[in-house]
Design a protein around this motif. Structure first.
Motif, short mmCIF file in Angstrom:
data_model
loop_
_atom_site.label_atom_id
_atom_site.label_comp_id
_atom_site.label_asym_id
_atom_site.label_seq_id
_atom_site.Cartn_x
_atom_site.Cartn_y
_atom_site.Cartn_z
N ALA A 290 -26.02 -1.76 3.64
CA ALA A 290 -26.58 -2.28 4.89
C ALA A 290 -28.00 -2.73 4.62
CB ALA A 290 -26.55 -1.21 5.97
N ASP A 291 -28.34 -3.95 5.07
CA ASP A 291 -29.71 -4.40 4.85
C ASP A 291 -30.54 -4.30 6.12
OD1 ASP A 291 -29.29 -6.70 6.46
OD2 ASP A 291 -28.92 -8.00 4.75
N ALA A 292 -31.80 -4.59 6.01
CA ALA A 292 -32.74 -4.43 7.12
C ALA A 292 -32.43 -5.36 8.29
CB ALA A 292 -34.16 -4.67 6.63
N ASN A 293 -31.65 -6.41 8.04
CA ASN A 293 -31.28 -7.35 9.10
C ASN A 293 -30.02 -6.92 9.84
OD1 ASN A 293 -33.44 -9.16 8.57
ND2 ASN A 293 -32.29 -9.95 6.82
N GLY A 294 -29.43 -5.79 9.45
CA GLY A 294 -28.23 -5.31 10.11
C GLY A 294 -26.95 -5.83 9.51
N VAL A 295 -27.03 -6.53 8.38
CA VAL A 295 -25.83 -7.04 7.71
C VAL A 295 -25.22 -5.91 6.89
CG1 VAL A 295 -24.94 -8.70 6.04
CG2 VAL A 295 -26.74 -9.38 7.63
N VAL A 296 -23.93 -5.69 7.11
CA VAL A 296 -23.21 -4.62 6.42
C VAL A 296 -22.16 -5.24 5.50
CG1 VAL A 296 -21.70 -2.62 6.71
CG2 VAL A 296 -23.57 -3.03 8.33
N LYS A 297 -22.11 -4.74 4.26
CA LYS A 297 -21.09 -5.16 3.30
C LYS A 297 -20.31 -3.92 2.89
CE LYS A 297 -23.76 -8.98 1.45
NZ LYS A 297 -24.38 -9.55 0.25
N VAL A 298 -18.99 -4.02 2.98
CA VAL A 298 -18.12 -2.91 2.61
C VAL A 298 -17.16 -3.40 1.52
CG1 VAL A 298 -16.36 -1.30 3.44
CG2 VAL A 298 -18.24 -1.97 4.95
N GLY A 299 -17.10 -2.66 0.44
CA GLY A 299 -16.15 -2.95 -0.63
C GLY A 299 -15.01 -1.96 -0.55
N VAL A 300 -13.79 -2.47 -0.65
CA VAL A 300 -12.61 -1.61 -0.56
C VAL A 300 -11.69 -1.90 -1.74
CG1 VAL A 300 -10.56 -1.08 0.83
CG2 VAL A 300 -12.72 -1.58 1.97
N TYR A 301 -11.25 -0.83 -2.39
CA TYR A 301 -10.22 -0.95 -3.41
C TYR A 301 -8.88 -1.04 -2.71
CZ TYR A 301 -13.61 0.83 -6.84
OH TYR A 301 -14.70 1.02 -7.64
N ASP B 20 -9.27 -6.24 8.70
CA ASP B 20 -9.45 -6.24 10.16
C ASP B 20 -9.86 -4.85 10.66
OD1 ASP B 20 -8.77 -8.91 10.20
OD2 ASP B 20 -6.74 -8.57 10.95
N ARG B 21 -9.23 -3.82 10.13
CA ARG B 21 -9.54 -2.45 10.57
C ARG B 21 -10.95 -2.03 10.16
NH1 ARG B 21 -3.87 0.92 9.64
NH2 ARG B 21 -2.66 -0.32 11.13
N VAL B 22 -11.34 -2.40 8.94
CA VAL B 22 -12.68 -2.07 8.47
C VAL B 22 -13.72 -2.82 9.29
CG1 VAL B 22 -14.29 -2.41 6.52
CG2 VAL B 22 -12.02 -1.44 6.11
N THR B 23 -13.48 -4.09 9.55
CA THR B 23 -14.40 -4.89 10.36
C THR B 23 -14.55 -4.33 11.75
OG1 THR B 23 -13.85 -6.88 9.07
CG2 THR B 23 -14.87 -7.22 11.23
#
Length: 66
Positions: A35-46, A60-63
């Motif tokens: 998560a960055d200071a601008n509120g952008v979240v990146k999630v990596g999933v195997y 879709d569920r993660v989002t």
């Protein structure tokens, strides 16, 4: 505002794999959470297999959870 990583991880713990019916966090499917200071979240999933047919469902569920 930077999202709280503990809150993100708690939200991701509610995401269940559509075939195994257990949380992706328990199955070791969660690769990364950023998560960055601008509120952008990146999630990596195997995914369970290459070309996983449930990829869109999991995405879709993660989002939705985040």
């Amino acid at each position: 505002m930077q999202p709280n990583l503990d809150a993100l991880n708690a939200a991701l713990a509610t995401v269940h794999d559509p075939e195994i019916h257990r949380p992706i966090t328990e199955l070791g499917m969660l690769k990364s959470v950023e998560a960055d200071a601008n509120g952008v979240v990146k999630v990596g999933v195997y995914l369970t297999v290459s070309g996983c047919p449930m990829r869109d469902t999991i995405t879709d569920r993660v989002t939705a959870a985040v």
